[in-house]
Design a protein around this motif. Structure first.
Motif, PDB file in Angstrom:
ATOM      1  N   ARG A 216       0.976  -1.095   0.027  1.00 57.49           N
ATOM      2  CA  ARG A 216       0.168   0.016   0.003  1.00 57.49           C
ATOM      3  C   ARG A 216       0.853   1.326  -0.097  1.00 57.49           C
ATOM      4  O   ARG A 216       0.402   2.409  -0.193  1.00 57.49           O
ATOM      5  CB  ARG A 216      -0.932  -0.129   1.077  1.00 57.49           C
ATOM      6  N   GLU A 217       2.023   1.086   0.107  1.00 57.61           N
ATOM      7  CA  GLU A 217       2.863   2.372   0.359  1.00 57.61           C
ATOM      8  C   GLU A 217       3.451   2.897  -1.048  1.00 57.61           C
ATOM      9  O   GLU A 217       4.515   2.690  -1.276  1.00 57.61           O
ATOM     10  CB  GLU A 217       4.236   1.947   1.268  1.00 57.61           C
ATOM     11  N   TRP A 218       2.367   3.325  -1.756  1.00 58.65           N
ATOM     12  CA  TRP A 218       2.667   3.730  -3.351  1.00 58.65           C
ATOM     13  C   TRP A 218       3.992   4.744  -3.339  1.00 58.65           C
ATOM     14  O   TRP A 218       4.846   4.619  -4.237  1.00 58.65           O
ATOM     15  CB  TRP A 218       1.641   4.278  -3.932  1.00 58.65           C
ATOM     16  N   PRO A 219       3.854   5.827  -2.513  1.00 54.88           N
ATOM     17  CA  PRO A 219       4.885   6.778  -2.612  1.00 54.88           C
ATOM     18  C   PRO A 219       6.380   6.142  -2.554  1.00 54.88           C
ATOM     19  O   PRO A 219       7.409   6.598  -3.079  1.00 54.88           O
ATOM     20  CB  PRO A 219       4.650   7.839  -1.596  1.00 54.88           C
ATOM     21  N   SER A 273      -2.942  -3.956  -4.771  1.00 53.59           N
ATOM     22  CA  SER A 273      -3.143  -2.696  -3.918  1.00 53.59           C
ATOM     23  C   SER A 273      -3.462  -1.547  -4.921  1.00 53.59           C
ATOM     24  O   SER A 273      -4.501  -0.864  -5.009  1.00 53.59           O
ATOM     25  CB  SER A 273      -1.935  -2.315  -3.003  1.00 53.59           C
ATOM     26  N   ARG A 274      -2.517  -1.327  -6.021  1.00 58.86           N
ATOM     27  CA  ARG A 274      -2.717  -0.250  -6.811  1.00 58.86           C
ATOM     28  C   ARG A 274      -4.033  -0.374  -8.049  1.00 58.86           C
ATOM     29  O   ARG A 274      -4.383   0.829  -8.216  1.00 58.86           O
ATOM     30  CB  ARG A 274      -1.451  -0.126  -7.824  1.00 58.86           C
ATOM     31  N   GLU A 275      -4.093  -1.603  -8.183  1.00 61.35           N
ATOM     32  CA  GLU A 275      -5.269  -1.804  -9.338  1.00 61.35           C
ATOM     33  C   GLU A 275      -6.664  -2.052  -8.671  1.00 61.35           C
ATOM     34  O   GLU A 275      -7.644  -2.144  -9.461  1.00 61.35           O
ATOM     35  CB  GLU A 275      -5.060  -2.918 -10.098  1.00 61.35           C
ATOM     36  N   PHE A 276      -6.887  -2.219  -7.383  1.00 58.20           N
ATOM     37  CA  PHE A 276      -7.898  -2.370  -6.548  1.00 58.20           C
ATOM     38  C   PHE A 276      -9.171  -1.042  -6.883  1.00 58.20           C
ATOM     39  O   PHE A 276      -8.461   0.022  -6.771  1.00 58.20           O
ATOM     40  CB  PHE A 276      -7.757  -2.590  -5.111  1.00 58.20           C
ATOM     41  N   PRO A 277     -10.116  -1.420  -7.321  1.00 61.42           N
ATOM     42  CA  PRO A 277     -11.209  -0.450  -7.452  1.00 61.42           C
ATOM     43  C   PRO A 277     -11.216   0.403  -6.010  1.00 61.42           C
ATOM     44  O   PRO A 277     -11.445   0.183  -4.959  1.00 61.42           O
ATOM     45  CB  PRO A 277     -12.413  -0.966  -7.876  1.00 61.42           C
TER      46      PRO A 277
END
Length: 663
Positions: A216-219, A273-277
């Motif tokens: 979840r830590e995209w940055p 995580s990134r692709e989840f709606p």
């Protein structure tokens, strides 16, 4: 000329060497750390501390349908810290005994049952983050290297495309690397090498950056990929005579340092995580929304999947994904890659519960994510590194499992404090946030002696809006990254640009060399003017020499260095850990080619692990086995060893082997 196999040890500590010493207080302080400032998200405690919502056999999944994802501030003491075991921490603490937790469905009821003092600070995290993403807040910095054209976070395919394009567009400067272990979902993990003459297998110092151990830590992925772009752009600008002062320092690193970058360690988890709606009723093409029993409709529509932390390992027979901390009876998924490293694996600060966000896995390196990072260190002599995370705006260094000072504490602390001159983060030992074991940065420092940090970015959110967060976040960290590489990787003679920077900035000079005294997270940090980062000192080791024939002519060949040893696992309490073994095998095999004139100069880490001083099975400094070979590299299988020697290297030491005669 030499060829014997006897140890080489230094007769005295050269200037700049940090003497090695035993930390006799380490075991005591590990225990004290558990009881003092580090109050242990993941503190060992009874499994029943966070019990079921009821005891009447109610369908909990149905009961929890519609419950939002919340944020809470929870006050803990030594006596109550174990009650938070199993809650999902965010890495934020507030200096008053309170810590921030992400509450998954069911956690609020469990938290109420503990009797702990708490405050709900965000009623709906998904809604808050969606609002932030959609906000029109004005950005505070100009265009940064590697910003996305869309103004949104990259997806996994974007990272892979970016890395492929950087390599294709910059031959000789950027090389795409493929890590050896595919993910559980059969994805290849990619990285980059960036330096001049990148295909030459030389002994330049290595600076390593990775991101997104936690999905979840995209940055945390944006910083290393933007650093890759910055390295290339700064070098090109300097070659064209158009570089500013910061770009000149970065370009110097491209010439002098091999930069190794793996933006996404946990590719499966990040992709999920990134692709989840994000919003109810949405469904993106190609996205598999998991079925979660009675809670499935809510889970699919409320965007919870964005906040997935672990990897995507299936742990039970159901074969379907689930939220962390979801109700009992649902399929358990995922291992925390950042609790799966061998150093101190199995201890407090990680969990043996498959439903925990800090589940450590069944053994060290059970997961491909940690094995890939291990391979990096078994292949490259990474002198310094940063593993990037969110959130909290923190700079963390060793140790995570004990309050004892690391052997290199002055260097680690001074550089960590100095980096905050640029990024404004809070500097602290990892344990002062909370206890951790089996983590990446403690592993890379404790096992390989690499000067290692965890940077926690992005303020109070795992992935706040891109445009209002990432450009400014990168802008204030690029010089922090530069500083770390300049001090640890460069020769003193090559730090001229850094000296100019320090001379022009009193705050930076004080952080590196002045009196420092501050209470951070309840602990007094104090360093005098006799405990400094000396810009004329060397903070790595160097091996040099020349391979020649009997007539003194250069000979083509390789220099190989290896080390086999046993890394110790968690042993607080008589040597016990979950797999009932005290050590875990480790091995490094590194190799470089000599130059055309037969010479080599190789920048390496000390031979002794910093952690070995705490291992009762060792009573002498550790050694590297160095060998000189002709006829191709060790992987060719046809190389011939012409000389070898065992060497002991302390931080700051150089060994010149002179002429190695091949006869």
């Amino acid at each position: 000329m030499w060829g014997s196999n006897c140890p080489t040890t230094p007769s005295s500590d050269p200037p700049g060497v940090v003497p090695l010493h035993r930390s006799s207080r380490r075991q005591f302080l590990r225990t004290a750390g558990l009881a003092a400032g580090a109050l242990g998200v993941g503190f060992a405690g009874p499994a029943s501390a966070l019990g079921a919502l009821d005891s009447a056999g109610t369908d909990r999944a149905a009961l929890l349908a519609g419950e939002p994802l919340r944020m809470a501030r929870v006050w803990l003491t030594r006596e109550t810290a174990h009650l938070a075991d199993g809650l999902d921490d965010t890495h934020r603490s507030f200096g008053d005994g309170s810590y921030e937790f992400l509450l998954w469905p069911g956690d609020l009821g469990r938290l109420v049952q503990t009797g702990l003092r708490f405050e709900i600070t965000v009623d709906d995290v998904v809604a808050r983050d969606r609002a932030r993403t959609e906000s029109s807040a004005v950005r505070t910095v100009g265009l940064q290297p590697g910003e996305t054209e869309t103004g949104e976070y990259r997806r996994l395919d974007d990272y892979n495309a970016d890395m492929a394009a950087l390599a294709a567009d910059n031959p000789g400067l950027v090389k795409l690397i493929e890590l050896p272990y595919k993910s559980l979902e059969e994805r290849t993990v990619y990285g980059l090498e960036i330096c001049t003459d990148v295909d030459r297998n030389d002994g330049r110092p290595v600076f390593y950056n990775d991101g997104v151990h936690h999905a979840r830590e995209w940055p945390a992925g944006e910083v290393p990929i933007m650093w890759a772009h910055d390295l290339v752009e700064s070098y090109r600008a300097d070659e064209a005579g158009e570089a500013d002062a910061a770009q000149k320092r970065i370009a110097n690193l491209v010439r002098k340092v091999r930069n190794v970058i793996v933006p996404i360690v946990n590719v499966d988890g990040f992709h999920f995580s990134r692709e989840f709606p994000v919003e109810a009723g949405t469904h993106q093409v190609g996205v598999s929304i998991p079925v979660l029993g009675g809670n499935s409709a809510t889970a699919a529509g409320n965007g919870f999947g964005q906040y997935w932390r672990k990897n995507r390992r299936q742990l039970t027979d159901g074969g379907i994904a689930r939220e962390q901390n979801a109700p009992d009876g649902l399929t358990a998924y995922g291992v925390d890659p950042n609790r799966n490293y061998s150093y101190q694996w199995g201890g407090s600060g990680s969990s043996n519960s498959e439903t925990s966000g800090t589940y450590r896995g069944e053994a060290p390196f059970s997961e491909p994510e940690s094995r890939n990072v291990q391979w990096i260190h078994q292949t490259y002599q990474c002198l310094t590194e940063i593993t990037h995370h969110t959130s909290g705006d923190l700079v963390l260094w060793a140790w995570g499992d004990t309050a004892a000072d690391a052997p290199d504490d002055v260097l680690l602390a001074r550089l960590g404090i100095a980096s905050t001159f640029y990024n404004g983060y809070q500097p602290t030992k990892s344990i002062d946030l909370y206890v951790t074991t089996g983590t990446c940065s403690d592993y890379t420092y404790g096992t390989w002696a690499s000067i290692s940090y965890t940077f926690e970015h992005a303020g109070d959110s795992f992935h706040p809006g891109y445009g209002t967060t990432v450009p400014a976040m990168y802008a204030k960290n690029r010089e922090a990254l530069t500083l770390l590489a300049e001090v640890v990787c460069l020769e003193p003679i090559d730090r001229g640009l850094l000296r100019d920077e320090v001379a022009a900035n009193g705050g930076l000079r004080d952080a590196l060399q002045g009196d420092f005294s501050r209470v951070i997270e309840g602990r007094q940090y104090e360093y005098s003017t006799s405990q400094v980062v000396d810009l004329d000192a060397r903070y790595h080791c160097v091996l040099s020499g020349r391979m020649v024939d009997s007539d003194g002519n250069p000979v083509a060949g390789t220099v190989q260095m290896e080390k086999d040893f046993q890394n110790f696992l968690w042993f607080l309490g008589g040597g016990q850990n979950p797999i009932d073994t005290s050590h875990w095998p480790e091995a490094g095999l590194w190799s470089i080619d000599v130059e055309d004139d037969g010479t080599f100069r190789w920048y390496v880490n000390p031979s002794s692990r910093p952690a070995y001083f705490d291992d009762p099975t060792f009573n002498a400094e550790e050694q590297y086995q160095v060998s000189f070979r002709t006829g191709g590299g060790p992987s060719a299988g046809q190389s011939k060893v012409v000389a070898s020697r065992d060497v002991v290297l302390r931080r700051g030491q150089t060994i010149d082997f002179g002429d190695i005669v091949v006869g």
